[in-house]
Motif scaffolding. Structure first.
Motif, PDB file in Angstrom:
ATOM      1  N   ASN A  10       0.800  -1.239   0.000  1.00  0.00           N
ATOM      2  CA  ASN A  10       0.000   0.000   0.000  1.00  0.00           C
ATOM      3  C   ASN A  10       0.826   1.279   0.000  1.00  0.00           C
ATOM      4  N   ALA A  11       1.976   1.245   0.656  1.00  0.00           N
ATOM      5  CA  ALA A  11       2.764   2.479   0.767  1.00  0.00           C
ATOM      6  C   ALA A  11       3.316   2.876  -0.604  1.00  0.00           C
ATOM      7  N   ASN A  67      14.656   2.490   0.260  1.00  0.00           N
ATOM      8  CA  ASN A  67      16.010   1.991  -0.011  1.00  0.00           C
ATOM      9  C   ASN A  67      16.308   0.747   0.830  1.00  0.00           C
ATOM     10  N   LEU A  68      16.724  -0.289   0.139  1.00  0.00           N
ATOM     11  CA  LEU A  68      17.036  -1.578   0.779  1.00  0.00           C
ATOM     12  C   LEU A  68      18.494  -1.940   0.524  1.00  0.00           C
ATOM     13  N   GLU A  69      19.173  -2.451   1.541  1.00  0.00           N
ATOM     14  CA  GLU A  69      20.470  -3.097   1.326  1.00  0.00           C
ATOM     15  C   GLU A  69      20.386  -4.510   1.904  1.00  0.00           C
ATOM     16  N   ILE A  70      21.269  -5.367   1.408  1.00  0.00           N
ATOM     17  CA  ILE A  70      21.174  -6.793   1.753  1.00  0.00           C
ATOM     18  C   ILE A  70      22.531  -7.318   2.218  1.00  0.00           C
ATOM     19  N   LEU A 108      10.620 -10.461  -1.346  1.00  0.00           N
ATOM     20  CA  LEU A 108      10.927  -9.052  -1.668  1.00  0.00           C
ATOM     21  C   LEU A 108      11.120  -8.766  -3.160  1.00  0.00           C
ATOM     22  N   LYS A 109      11.442  -9.801  -3.929  1.00  0.00           N
ATOM     23  CA  LYS A 109      11.794  -9.624  -5.345  1.00  0.00           C
ATOM     24  C   LYS A 109      10.735  -8.852  -6.143  1.00  0.00           C
ATOM     25  N   GLY A 151      10.319  -1.561  -8.471  1.00  0.00           N
ATOM     26  CA  GLY A 151      10.954  -0.288  -8.122  1.00  0.00           C
ATOM     27  C   GLY A 151      10.502   0.279  -6.784  1.00  0.00           C
ATOM     28  N   LYS A 152       9.644  -0.471  -6.058  1.00  0.00           N
ATOM     29  CA  LYS A 152       9.230   0.042  -4.747  1.00  0.00           C
ATOM     30  C   LYS A 152      10.358  -0.122  -3.726  1.00  0.00           C
TER      31      LYS A 152
END
Ligand code: BGC
Length: 346
Positions: A146-147, A152-155, A176-177, A183-184
């Protein structure tokens, strides 16, 4: 006559108990450096001894050669069963062949032993589920459906030599893929593939160095890291150290696994969002049960005969269930259950 019978009975009991005592279990653990293996080793020893076995417990200082020779020694010193948590899943081939030649059953403990048909059973927690729990936590906390994002994600993932690491990574990435693809979730470092995000030997310092590089290369412009997926607590600790030293933005969501003491403290202090609790007492109890079943020639408890292919055979496995932990339930999970005392978390 009664006395003679009593003496004979006592002697018989003695022979039976000495026989049981003579059964020896070799337990090979990877390292004392990471908290969980100390607990695993301790629990295994305690529970095996309580069940009447002699225990040969060895830690291998995260050195593959040391583990190989420790296991070979266990075999030559007459182990009846081997329980092995490998440093590197595919490096114990020679010792495993030796065990098979001597008819010694081998249980892979927590980490699958790879590339060998000498592995009798595997006991672990559901490794893919660990990753799913972490990924789902991120998805729900950011409300990704919804958001508006983007976030920004790091792994940071685990050791490529540990078969578990790929399962943890894949379980989380499968959740998460779709959001990365749409692009979220944006990975500013561009480091997404397992090989780019892995942490050899799960070392905190290695995870910290990589996180420091990422922060200075991609976040020095003041942008926030919204979430840092970490496969376990030792790597999460590295990321947390790097953030403490180099980051002034909004603190990210951080995942972990194991409920190590340092990380549980960080969870209480708001520096780690969650962990996955794998009660090492449960795994030890399951393995002790399997050892008993093997030695008595009984059917051995397994609940998965499909997932864990070690590239030679599919190893019959028992998967325990990992449990979600955060600041709201840690007391019940960790203190009320006697896993830690309150003082240990101060
Ligand atoms: C275990 C994790 C642990 C990691 C590092 C993995 O094989 O399953 O619980 O965090 O090794 O020790």
């Amino acid at each position: 006559m009664k006395n003679v019978l009593a003496i004979v009975l006592c002697m018989l009991l003695l022979v039976v108990s000495v026989g049981a005592m003579a059964e020896k279990v070799g337990v090979s653990m990877p390292t004392k450096d990471l908290q969980r293996w100390n607990q695993d080793g301790e629990n295994m020893q305690k529970q095996l001894e309580a069940a009447g076995y002699t225990v040969d417990l060895q830690y291998a200082s995260n050195d593959v050669q040391t583990q190989l020779s420790q296991v070979e020694n266990m075999i030559s010193e007459g182990a009846d069963v081997l329980v092995i948590a490998a440093i590197e899943g595919s490096s114990l081939g020679e010792a495993l062949t030796m065990a098979k030649d001597e008819g010694i059953p081998v249980i892979a403990y927590d980490r699958l032993l790879m590339e060998s048909d000498a592995v009798s059973y595997y006991a672990t927690f559901d490794n893919y589920m660990v990753g799913t729990v972490q990924g789902t936590y991120i998805k729900n906390t950011l409300d990704l459906d919804n958001a508006a994002g983007p976030f920004n994600l790091e792994i940071t993932a685990g050791d490529p030599g540990d078969n578990n690491a790929g399962y943890f990574y894949q379980g989380a990435i499968d959740v998460l893929k779709p959001y990365i693809d749409s692009g979220k979730l944006v990975v500013k470092s561009g480091q997404i593939a397992f090989d780019d995000v892995a942490t050899p030997t799960w070392a905190t310092e290695t995870a910290q160095n990589r996180a420091e590089n990422i922060l200075s290369s991609f976040y020095a412009d003041g942008s926030n890291v919204d979430v840092w997926l970490c496969s376990n607590d030792s790597t999460a600790l590295g990321v947390e150290n790097a953030l403490a030293a180099n980051y002034t933005g909004t603190y990210p969501i951080i995942t972990g696994q194991d409920c190590d003491i340092a990380n549980t403290k960080n969870m209480i202090a708001g520096k780690q969002s969650m962990s996955v609790f794998k009660d090492t007492r449960t795994l030890a109890a399951q393995v002790v049960k399997m050892v008993g079943q093997i030695l008595k020639g009984e059917t051995v408890d397994v609940n998965d005969t499909e997932t864990y292919n070690n590239n030679v055979i599919v190893v019959p496995s028992y998967l325990c269930e990992p449990v979600f932990a955060d600041v709201n339930n840690y007391k019940e999970l960790l203190i009320d259950s006697g896993y830690y005392t309150e003082d240990q978390l101060k």
